[in-house]
Design a protein around this motif. Structure first.
Motif, PDB file in Angstrom:
ATOM      1  N   PHE A   8       0.859  -1.183   0.000  1.00  0.00           N
ATOM      2  CA  PHE A   8       0.000   0.000   0.000  1.00  0.00           C
ATOM      3  C   PHE A   8       0.889   1.224   0.000  1.00  0.00           C
ATOM      4  O   PHE A   8       2.082   1.158   0.269  1.00  0.00           O
ATOM      5  CB  PHE A   8      -0.967   0.002   1.194  1.00  0.00           C
ATOM      6  CG  PHE A   8      -0.294   0.121   2.531  1.00  0.00           C
ATOM      7  CD1 PHE A   8      -0.082   1.364   3.116  1.00  0.00           C
ATOM      8  CD2 PHE A   8       0.120  -0.999   3.210  1.00  0.00           C
ATOM      9  CE1 PHE A   8       0.536   1.473   4.339  1.00  0.00           C
ATOM     10  CE2 PHE A   8       0.738  -0.898   4.440  1.00  0.00           C
ATOM     11  CZ  PHE A   8       0.951   0.342   5.006  1.00  0.00           C
ATOM     12  N   ARG A   9       0.277   2.363  -0.325  1.00  0.00           N
ATOM     13  CA  ARG A   9       1.049   3.607  -0.345  1.00  0.00           C
ATOM     14  C   ARG A   9       0.191   4.741   0.180  1.00  0.00           C
ATOM     15  O   ARG A   9      -1.034   4.715   0.075  1.00  0.00           O
ATOM     16  CB  ARG A   9       1.556   3.921  -1.743  1.00  0.00           C
ATOM     17  CG  ARG A   9       0.488   4.155  -2.755  1.00  0.00           C
ATOM     18  CD  ARG A   9       1.086   4.277  -4.159  1.00  0.00           C
ATOM     19  NE  ARG A   9       0.017   4.316  -5.131  1.00  0.00           N
ATOM     20  CZ  ARG A   9      -0.287   5.388  -5.845  1.00  0.00           C
ATOM     21  NH1 ARG A   9       0.429   6.481  -5.752  1.00  0.00           N
ATOM     22  NH2 ARG A   9      -1.281   5.345  -6.697  1.00  0.00           N
ATOM     23  N   VAL A  10       0.839   5.716   0.768  1.00  0.00           N
ATOM     24  CA  VAL A  10       0.162   6.899   1.293  1.00  0.00           C
ATOM     25  C   VAL A  10       0.054   7.890   0.137  1.00  0.00           C
ATOM     26  O   VAL A  10       1.059   8.261  -0.462  1.00  0.00           O
ATOM     27  CB  VAL A  10       0.956   7.504   2.467  1.00  0.00           C
ATOM     28  CG1 VAL A  10       0.299   8.770   2.967  1.00  0.00           C
ATOM     29  CG2 VAL A  10       1.111   6.493   3.583  1.00  0.00           C
ATOM     30  N   VAL A  11      -1.170   8.291  -0.187  1.00  0.00           N
ATOM     31  CA  VAL A  11      -1.354   9.184  -1.328  1.00  0.00           C
ATOM     32  C   VAL A  11      -1.481  10.644  -0.919  1.00  0.00           C
ATOM     33  O   VAL A  11      -1.352  11.536  -1.758  1.00  0.00           O
ATOM     34  CB  VAL A  11      -2.579   8.772  -2.179  1.00  0.00           C
ATOM     35  CG1 VAL A  11      -2.342   7.422  -2.822  1.00  0.00           C
ATOM     36  CG2 VAL A  11      -3.836   8.756  -1.342  1.00  0.00           C
ATOM     37  N   ARG A  12      -1.737  10.888   0.367  1.00  0.00           N
ATOM     38  CA  ARG A  12      -1.845  12.276   0.803  1.00  0.00           C
ATOM     39  C   ARG A  12      -1.460  12.370   2.277  1.00  0.00           C
ATOM     40  O   ARG A  12      -1.816  11.520   3.077  1.00  0.00           O
ATOM     41  CB  ARG A  12      -3.274  12.776   0.618  1.00  0.00           C
ATOM     42  CG  ARG A  12      -3.400  14.260   0.830  1.00  0.00           C
ATOM     43  CD  ARG A  12      -4.679  14.827   0.309  1.00  0.00           C
ATOM     44  NE  ARG A  12      -5.853  14.115   0.804  1.00  0.00           N
ATOM     45  CZ  ARG A  12      -7.089  14.560   0.651  1.00  0.00           C
ATOM     46  NH1 ARG A  12      -7.317  15.683   0.018  1.00  0.00           N
ATOM     47  NH2 ARG A  12      -8.108  13.870   1.103  1.00  0.00           N
ATOM     48  N   GLY A  13      -0.735  13.382   2.643  1.00  0.00           N
ATOM     49  CA  GLY A  13      -0.328  13.587   4.019  1.00  0.00           C
ATOM     50  C   GLY A  13       1.006  12.923   4.321  1.00  0.00           C
ATOM     51  O   GLY A  13       1.598  12.236   3.487  1.00  0.00           O
ATOM     52  N   VAL A  14       1.480  13.175   5.518  1.00  0.00           N
ATOM     53  CA  VAL A  14       2.749  12.606   5.971  1.00  0.00           C
ATOM     54  C   VAL A  14       2.496  11.937   7.326  1.00  0.00           C
ATOM     55  O   VAL A  14       2.603  12.573   8.374  1.00  0.00           O
ATOM     56  CB  VAL A  14       3.836  13.702   6.099  1.00  0.00           C
ATOM     57  CG1 VAL A  14       5.164  13.095   6.514  1.00  0.00           C
ATOM     58  CG2 VAL A  14       3.979  14.466   4.794  1.00  0.00           C
ATOM     59  N   PRO A  15       2.137  10.665   7.320  1.00  0.00           N
ATOM     60  CA  PRO A  15       1.835   9.987   8.586  1.00  0.00           C
ATOM     61  C   PRO A  15       3.098   9.743   9.415  1.00  0.00           C
ATOM     62  O   PRO A  15       4.192   9.561   8.874  1.00  0.00           O
ATOM     63  CB  PRO A  15       1.213   8.666   8.147  1.00  0.00           C
ATOM     64  CG  PRO A  15       1.776   8.418   6.793  1.00  0.00           C
ATOM     65  CD  PRO A  15       1.975   9.770   6.179  1.00  0.00           C
ATOM     66  N   THR A  16       2.919   9.724  10.734  1.00  0.00           N
ATOM     67  CA  THR A  16       4.030   9.417  11.630  1.00  0.00           C
ATOM     68  C   THR A  16       4.217   7.902  11.664  1.00  0.00           C
ATOM     69  O   THR A  16       3.382   7.144  11.151  1.00  0.00           O
ATOM     70  CB  THR A  16       3.728   9.916  13.056  1.00  0.00           C
ATOM     71  OG1 THR A  16       2.598   9.186  13.550  1.00  0.00           O
ATOM     72  CG2 THR A  16       3.448  11.400  13.081  1.00  0.00           C
ATOM     73  N   ALA A  17       5.306   7.475  12.274  1.00  0.00           N
ATOM     74  CA  ALA A  17       5.570   6.042  12.399  1.00  0.00           C
ATOM     75  C   ALA A  17       4.456   5.364  13.206  1.00  0.00           C
ATOM     76  O   ALA A  17       4.040   4.244  12.893  1.00  0.00           O
ATOM     77  CB  ALA A  17       6.922   5.809  13.056  1.00  0.00           C
ATOM     78  N   GLU A  18       3.945   6.047  14.237  1.00  0.00           N
ATOM     79  CA  GLU A  18       2.879   5.495  15.053  1.00  0.00           C
ATOM     80  C   GLU A  18       1.591   5.348  14.249  1.00  0.00           C
ATOM     81  O   GLU A  18       0.864   4.363  14.379  1.00  0.00           O
ATOM     82  CB  GLU A  18       2.620   6.367  16.287  1.00  0.00           C
ATOM     83  CG  GLU A  18       3.742   6.353  17.300  1.00  0.00           C
ATOM     84  CD  GLU A  18       4.882   7.308  16.958  1.00  0.00           C
ATOM     85  OE1 GLU A  18       4.724   8.137  16.041  1.00  0.00           O
ATOM     86  OE2 GLU A  18       5.927   7.211  17.605  1.00  0.00           O
TER      87      GLU A  18
END
Length: 70
Positions: A8-18
């Motif tokens: 999977f990939r994150v398409v928007r935003g910058v999630p933290t490791a948590e």
């Protein structure tokens, strides 16, 4: 799908490791088949408060007969 391709990939935003760990945990839990909970046999103490083998009477006066000895 190749070994280099991400699952999977994150398409928007910058999630933290948590946040990513929480997302992966939720995906793993949802992808497992549901397991029915094991039936627990009631203890002797719990069974002692239940009527022995007979169903409670329904209808007029049923509440009264439920408290009477059999």
């Amino acid at each position: 799908m190749s070994a280099e391709e991400p699952l999977f990939r994150v398409v928007r935003g910058v999630p933290t490791a948590e946040e990513l760990a929480a997302l992966i945990g939720a995906i793993v839990v949802r992808s497992r088949p549901a397991v029915a909970p094991a039936r627990v046999n009631p203890s002797v103490w719990a069974r002692s408060g239940r009527p022995a083998g007979t169903a409670l009477a329904a209808g007029p006066g049923g509440w009264r007969s439920a408290g009477l000895p059999r």
